[in-house]
Design a protein around this motif. Sequence first.
Motif, PDB file in Angstrom:
ATOM      1  N   ARG A   1      55.524  85.040 133.671  1.00 44.65           N
ATOM      2  CA  ARG A   1      54.797  85.274 132.420  1.00 44.65           C
ATOM      3  C   ARG A   1      55.745  85.277 131.220  1.00 44.65           C
ATOM      4  O   ARG A   1      55.425  84.749 130.154  1.00 44.65           O
ATOM      5  N   TYR A   2      56.896  85.878 131.393  1.00 44.68           N
ATOM      6  CA  TYR A   2      57.892  85.905 130.310  1.00 44.68           C
ATOM      7  C   TYR A   2      58.327  84.487 129.962  1.00 44.68           C
ATOM      8  O   TYR A   2      58.405  84.119 128.775  1.00 44.68           O
ATOM      9  N   ALA A   3      58.630  83.687 130.991  1.00 48.54           N
ATOM     10  CA  ALA A   3      59.087  82.316 130.750  1.00 48.54           C
ATOM     11  C   ALA A   3      58.002  81.479 130.073  1.00 48.54           C
ATOM     12  O   ALA A   3      58.299  80.669 129.172  1.00 48.54           O
TER      13      ALA A   3
ATOM     14  N   ILE B   1      53.658  79.037 125.771  1.00 55.85           N
ATOM     15  CA  ILE B   1      52.472  78.847 126.606  1.00 55.85           C
ATOM     16  C   ILE B   1      51.840  80.208 126.861  1.00 55.85           C
ATOM     17  O   ILE B   1      52.506  81.119 127.362  1.00 55.85           O
ATOM     18  N   ASP B   2      50.572  80.355 126.530  1.00 48.25           N
ATOM     19  CA  ASP B   2      49.869  81.618 126.734  1.00 48.25           C
ATOM     20  C   ASP B   2      49.502  81.740 128.208  1.00 48.25           C
ATOM     21  O   ASP B   2      48.674  80.969 128.713  1.00 48.25           O
TER      22      ASP B   2
ATOM     23  N   ALA C   1      67.600  82.001 130.292  1.00 43.69           N
ATOM     24  CA  ALA C   1      68.827  81.911 129.496  1.00 43.69           C
ATOM     25  C   ALA C   1      68.578  81.193 128.174  1.00 43.69           C
ATOM     26  O   ALA C   1      69.117  81.582 127.127  1.00 43.69           O
ATOM     27  N   ARG C   2      67.753  80.166 128.217  1.00 37.80           N
ATOM     28  CA  ARG C   2      67.486  79.379 127.017  1.00 37.80           C
ATOM     29  C   ARG C   2      66.572  80.090 126.033  1.00 37.80           C
ATOM     30  O   ARG C   2      66.749  80.006 124.815  1.00 37.80           O
ATOM     31  N   THR C   3      65.581  80.806 126.549  1.00 39.22           N
ATOM     32  CA  THR C   3      64.546  81.370 125.669  1.00 39.22           C
ATOM     33  C   THR C   3      64.773  82.829 125.292  1.00 39.22           C
ATOM     34  O   THR C   3      64.158  83.325 124.351  1.00 39.22           O
ATOM     35  N   SER C   4      65.661  83.525 126.021  1.00 38.82           N
ATOM     36  CA  SER C   4      65.878  84.939 125.722  1.00 38.82           C
ATOM     37  C   SER C   4      66.787  85.154 124.527  1.00 38.82           C
ATOM     38  O   SER C   4      66.854  86.255 123.974  1.00 38.82           O
ATOM     39  N   GLY C   5      67.515  84.104 124.150  1.00 36.75           N
ATOM     40  CA  GLY C   5      68.450  84.227 123.042  1.00 36.75           C
ATOM     41  C   GLY C   5      69.809  84.745 123.452  1.00 36.75           C
ATOM     42  O   GLY C   5      70.725  84.837 122.634  1.00 36.75           O
ATOM     43  N   THR C   6      69.966  85.086 124.731  1.00 34.94           N
ATOM     44  CA  THR C   6      71.239  85.633 125.197  1.00 34.94           C
ATOM     45  C   THR C   6      72.184  84.553 125.720  1.00 34.94           C
ATOM     46  O   THR C   6      73.396  84.763 125.785  1.00 34.94           O
TER      47      THR C   6
ATOM     48  N   ASP D   1      63.927  75.540 136.991  1.00 39.48           N
ATOM     49  CA  ASP D   1      64.785  76.680 137.305  1.00 39.48           C
ATOM     50  C   ASP D   1      64.452  77.782 136.293  1.00 39.48           C
ATOM     51  O   ASP D   1      64.796  77.687 135.110  1.00 39.48           O
ATOM     52  N   LEU D   2      63.766  78.829 136.743  1.00 37.99           N
ATOM     53  CA  LEU D   2      63.342  79.877 135.816  1.00 37.99           C
ATOM     54  C   LEU D   2      64.516  80.689 135.275  1.00 37.99           C
ATOM     55  O   LEU D   2      64.396  81.319 134.217  1.00 37.99           O
ATOM     56  N   GLN D   3      65.632  80.658 135.958  1.00 35.74           N
ATOM     57  CA  GLN D   3      66.820  81.331 135.438  1.00 35.74           C
ATOM     58  C   GLN D   3      67.329  80.620 134.180  1.00 35.74           C
ATOM     59  O   GLN D   3      67.724  81.264 133.196  1.00 35.74           O
ATOM     60  N   LYS D   4      67.302  79.291 134.205  1.00 39.84           N
ATOM     61  CA  LYS D   4      67.735  78.533 133.034  1.00 39.84           C
ATOM     62  C   LYS D   4      66.754  78.692 131.878  1.00 39.84           C
ATOM     63  O   LYS D   4      67.157  78.725 130.712  1.00 39.84           O
ATOM     64  N   VAL D   5      65.476  78.805 132.213  1.00 43.78           N
ATOM     65  CA  VAL D   5      64.476  79.032 131.163  1.00 43.78           C
ATOM     66  C   VAL D   5      64.732  80.376 130.491  1.00 43.78           C
ATOM     67  O   VAL D   5      64.690  80.502 129.265  1.00 43.78           O
TER      68      VAL D   5
END
Length: 329
Positions: free
Chosen positions: A153-155, A161-162, A218-223, A212-216
Amino acid sequence: MKRLSVLISVLILAGLHFSLTAEGVGEAPQNLSGEPETIQVAGLKGPTSIGMLPLFKNRPSFAGGIQAEYRVVQEPQIMLARIMSGEVDIAAVPINLAAVLYNKGVPYRFGAVTGDGLLYVVSSRKDISSMEDLRGRTIYCIAQGSTPEFILRYALDRSGIDPARDVTIDFRFDQVSITPQLVAGKIDLAVLPEPFVSIVSAKNPEVQPVIDLQKVWARTSGTGETYPITAVLVKAELMESKPEAVEAFFSEYSDAIDWVIAHPKETGLLAEEFMDMPAGIIALAVPRLNLHFQRPVEARPRVDELYRVLHSFAPASVGGSIPSDEFYE
């Protein structure tokens, strides 16, 4: 009972559970008093403990002649009971369980991160390679109300995407029953952790990880960094009474993880020997297990960020609140 249910579902998510419990054996070295001294180390069966396998094999000694006795815990309920009773000195567990135990007042401290996330969107479709490609589709996800759902859901949300309107998330299958559905082609899009990804792909090569949800994250969290998923807890009393042994243990653990990453085939053989897990599958899974060693000072920003996200979905998943400074000391 509701919180205990959350704990158990979280633990189940952390690894495969087979029918055999492996225990490290052998005589411990003698200390100066002539009495054997051992540290009791436990890891939940599955990915949570893969990075520990070289220690099972080599059983290195630590400061003062102390040696560790290693045990793979077959069932999550058993792991929980051993930690709550203080029987275990060091335990590898899902990272949100670490927060729950701390918030319950269990006297353990955060020792290290030993693994990052291992969730992937898998599919037999050829037209899915990004989060945007999920729009309008049905995504099968295991463990409703637990970490996989929250990460998905976070990704989705961070990708614009809702989750409530733009996709359908279906939770009808658990981590065991979803595998034959994917292998048989009855469903074509799902979120799975390793080593289930490798199990499915080995049985049906058409089904592969496509996101790869880990890469998503990393990309979207801003960290720029992904989220951790495995924590090693250390009994507070042990940290205080034998700090040199604890530090030596973590030095060996870090080296063990480096070895596992570099030797997936040999790691598979160790997983078969000590955890009754299929050697070939584990060898395939190692590159996607995202084993990663970090001590608390370095890991805390990532850990706290994950706890904040999980807390926003379900406060009970981290024990009701984000751990304080004491947890990391």
